[in-house]
Design an enzyme around this catalytic site. Sequence first.
Site, short mmCIF file in Angstrom:
data_model
loop_
_atom_site.label_atom_id
_atom_site.label_comp_id
_atom_site.label_asym_id
_atom_site.label_seq_id
_atom_site.Cartn_x
_atom_site.Cartn_y
_atom_site.Cartn_z
N GLY A 34 40.32 21.14 26.14
CA GLY A 34 39.59 22.70 26.20
C GLY A 34 40.56 23.77 25.70
O GLY A 34 41.81 23.73 25.86
N ASP A 175 42.06 27.31 33.86
CA ASP A 175 41.95 26.97 35.00
C ASP A 175 43.11 26.96 36.12
O ASP A 175 43.08 27.08 37.28
CB ASP A 175 41.23 25.54 35.38
CG ASP A 175 39.89 25.70 34.86
OD1 ASP A 175 39.33 26.57 34.44
OD2 ASP A 175 39.35 24.46 34.82
N GLY A 218 36.02 26.56 36.76
CA GLY A 218 36.95 25.72 37.86
C GLY A 218 35.95 24.88 38.54
O GLY A 218 35.69 25.02 39.60
N ARG A 310 37.01 32.22 28.07
CA ARG A 310 37.98 31.49 27.34
C ARG A 310 38.20 32.48 25.99
O ARG A 310 39.13 31.95 25.05
CB ARG A 310 37.34 30.06 26.62
CG ARG A 310 37.59 28.98 27.56
CD ARG A 310 37.09 27.75 27.01
NE ARG A 310 36.71 26.78 27.69
CZ ARG A 310 37.73 26.08 28.43
NH1 ARG A 310 38.84 26.14 28.24
NH2 ARG A 310 37.07 25.10 29.37
N GLU A 588 61.59 55.15 24.61
CA GLU A 588 61.64 56.62 24.22
C GLU A 588 63.02 57.10 24.59
O GLU A 588 63.43 58.33 23.78
CB GLU A 588 60.77 57.35 25.34
CG GLU A 588 60.90 57.10 26.94
CD GLU A 588 60.20 57.39 27.81
OE1 GLU A 588 59.23 58.33 27.26
OE2 GLU A 588 60.17 57.25 28.90
N GLN A 623 50.13 54.58 31.39
CA GLN A 623 49.91 54.53 32.73
C GLN A 623 48.45 54.63 33.07
O GLN A 623 48.17 54.61 34.01
CB GLN A 623 50.51 56.01 33.36
CG GLN A 623 52.01 55.66 33.07
CD GLN A 623 52.83 56.94 33.70
OE1 GLN A 623 51.90 58.13 34.12
NE2 GLN A 623 54.06 57.13 33.91
N ARG A 693 68.70 55.80 35.77
CA ARG A 693 67.68 55.40 36.79
C ARG A 693 67.30 53.92 36.29
O ARG A 693 66.04 53.46 36.29
CB ARG A 693 66.54 56.25 36.72
CG ARG A 693 66.86 57.64 37.04
CD ARG A 693 65.96 58.75 36.73
NE ARG A 693 64.50 58.34 37.21
CZ ARG A 693 63.71 59.10 37.89
NH1 ARG A 693 64.05 60.31 37.89
NH2 ARG A 693 62.44 58.56 38.32
#
Length: 733
Positions: A34, A175, A218, A310, A588, A623, A693
């Site tokens: 598959g 799956d 599945g 799929r 950035e 975001q 940061r």
Amino acid sequence: MDVDDSRAPKGSLRKFLEHLSGAGKAIGVLTSGGDAQGMNAAVRAVVRMGIYVGAKVYFIYEGYQGMVDGGSNIAEADWESVSSILQVGGTIIGSARCQAFRTREGRLKAACNLLQRGITNLCVIGGDGSLTGANLFRKEWSGLLEELARNSQIDKEAVQKYAYLNVVGMVGSIDNDFCGTDMTIGTDSALHRIIEVVDAIMTTAQSHQRTFVLEVMGRHCGYLALVSALACGADWVFLPESPPEEGWEEQMCVKLSENRARKKRLNIIIVAEGAIDTQNKPITSEKIKELVVTQLGYDTRVTILGHVQRGGTPSAFDRILASRMGVEAVIALLEATPDTPACVVSLNGNHAVRLPLMECVQMTQDVQKAMDERRFQDAVRLRGRSFAGNLNTYKRLAIKLPDDQIPKTNCNVAVINVGAPAAGMNAAVRSAVRVGIADGHRMLAIYDGFDGFAKGQIKEIGWTDVGGWTGQGGSILGTKRVLPGKYLEEIATQMRTHSINALLIIGGFETCDRIKQSASGTKRRVFIIETMGGYCGYLANMGGLAAGADAAYIFEEPFDIRDLQSNVEHLTEKMKTTIQRGLVLRNESCSENYTTDFIYQLYSEEGKGVFDCRKNVLGHMQQGGAPSPFDRNFGTKISARAMEWITAKLKEARGRGKKFTTDDSVCVLGISKRNVIFQPVAELKKQTDFEHRIPKEQWWLKLRPLMKILAKYKASYDVSDSGQLEHVQPWSV
Ligand code: ADP
């Protein structure tokens, strides 16, 4: 070995790659069984890594059928032949089921066809059937060669020269039904499709009172059903591994009618295609619908998703996964010795690793056996730790015990969102609230971040208040980028007033896979895209890998004018071939002076007459939007763990008669490799670069060489003495 793995210590990469020369070797790559999204990314990675190390790489079209038929079904691949396929679903080299390969006669023909091209390395992308076939082929190889020699189809020398067949597998299956790997190629994309459908259904269904029964793929594995149920907060889920207890019909109807009574307008039931009951009888979506209609009289609709799952473009995760696996597969082939068993490349706690192929196939078959023999607990256990964990989390969040059955702790636990809103935050709040209530706490919601905290915007929040929150973008509680420093006294007062015993802060998440780029077209064009992340180049780097970028400029890897120059030159050369698209990502804050405008102007000027440029600053789009299945589940699971931790700490503190005095009472919860870890803030401080940061060490930096290899156009490669691949040409393609 994995290019992204620490086994390649800095400085020895040159040696490492020398020993890995693929000169004189031929690799065949095929997709079988598959199809799945992301297979193309795997094919691309095999081709480019193969060429990079000096091997010849052949496409084998139409799976094993092409191998048996030979002729034009086996064709040499070049660099450009896998250009612009990263974002394409399915497999460009075709996949098929092949009866002939199941026979020795068919495999004899296949061996002959491979030998004509000197192919003794095979990379198979498919499910457990395809991999079993490959393993058998490898075992029979010398016998097949002898037979071909007896039939005078090859000479004695060839028998000696091509004595061994190396086989490596990659699992492509939506799956996620293969034991030994956390994720198979295509699963994450299939989840995206399912969640898109659920979100769409939710919007129409809000206007009516309806029950939706959604059947997902599945036949033997409930992974897609379970994870979709987690990601959309479904009311009920049916899986083959964990059939519902007897009497489920009534229980389910009670649950649905309770939800209706709470004014919930929409019920969602998710069914895996292969769902069964404890007697191994199928539970079909039609049967469920019939039950709901006859017992409750609700308007009920069935949606069977089928091949939609799929289809479509592969997710960023699948592209990256398949690219990493493809590179690892080539290295595995080059390192193979006659004694190396066939292996499968898999993902283990964010690492590409190799496992013996047949052991994994065996384990996968054991799950089926356990289900057939109705040993369902074994089936869940054999699926792996994360499957069992998902199931557990789902159950905790979906079903509320009656109030009188929950022992109360008399603790108040507050939840707050801080920092920039990120997709997945609401899922995290929902999970924290529900787990907290189940643990017996009174849950409080704080609105509008620390600002709202100081002003006393605090209210109790209940189980049903957070219903339907998993799929919502942004932050429902509201968040502000305000630091608590100036409000500390007011916040302390509020904590006393509301008797807050513990505080769960959800913030600082970055969304992982919102970067999408469909920069294809007929004109030669270079797209320059600026991504967010402050000083952290994660999004630019991973987005670059997922989109096949030519370069990704990040703060963590300094660059100068020479790098920019060589990138532009290389891109100009590349665009003179059939390749028409260039993509450059720029974080950035990667450089104060080499701004997005600067880079755009530089590329525009230098590319005159060859390509034109477009620039795009992605900004807050990254975001926004509905959270991906990954972010929903990540938010859900991590928050459930955080709440469990808080509950344990509260219990401990009560035992000592004091509250929160230990050093580790302020922790950040995160994931490192496979493990969820609680790290005391005091420790984390040492590992953080506060000025920028970002953490001082970032795992994903190890993926930089990989992006460069896959993006590189020229087949020759150069490694600088520092061991950094191609810093001279830091790219590229
Ligand atoms: P999947 O790889 O997705 O599990 P299948 O089980 O249909 O899909 O296998 C795909 C193909 O792999 C088959 O059509 C066949 O050509 C080959 N194959 C599967 N099992 C074997 C086997 N035991 N021996 C030889 N070839 C096999």
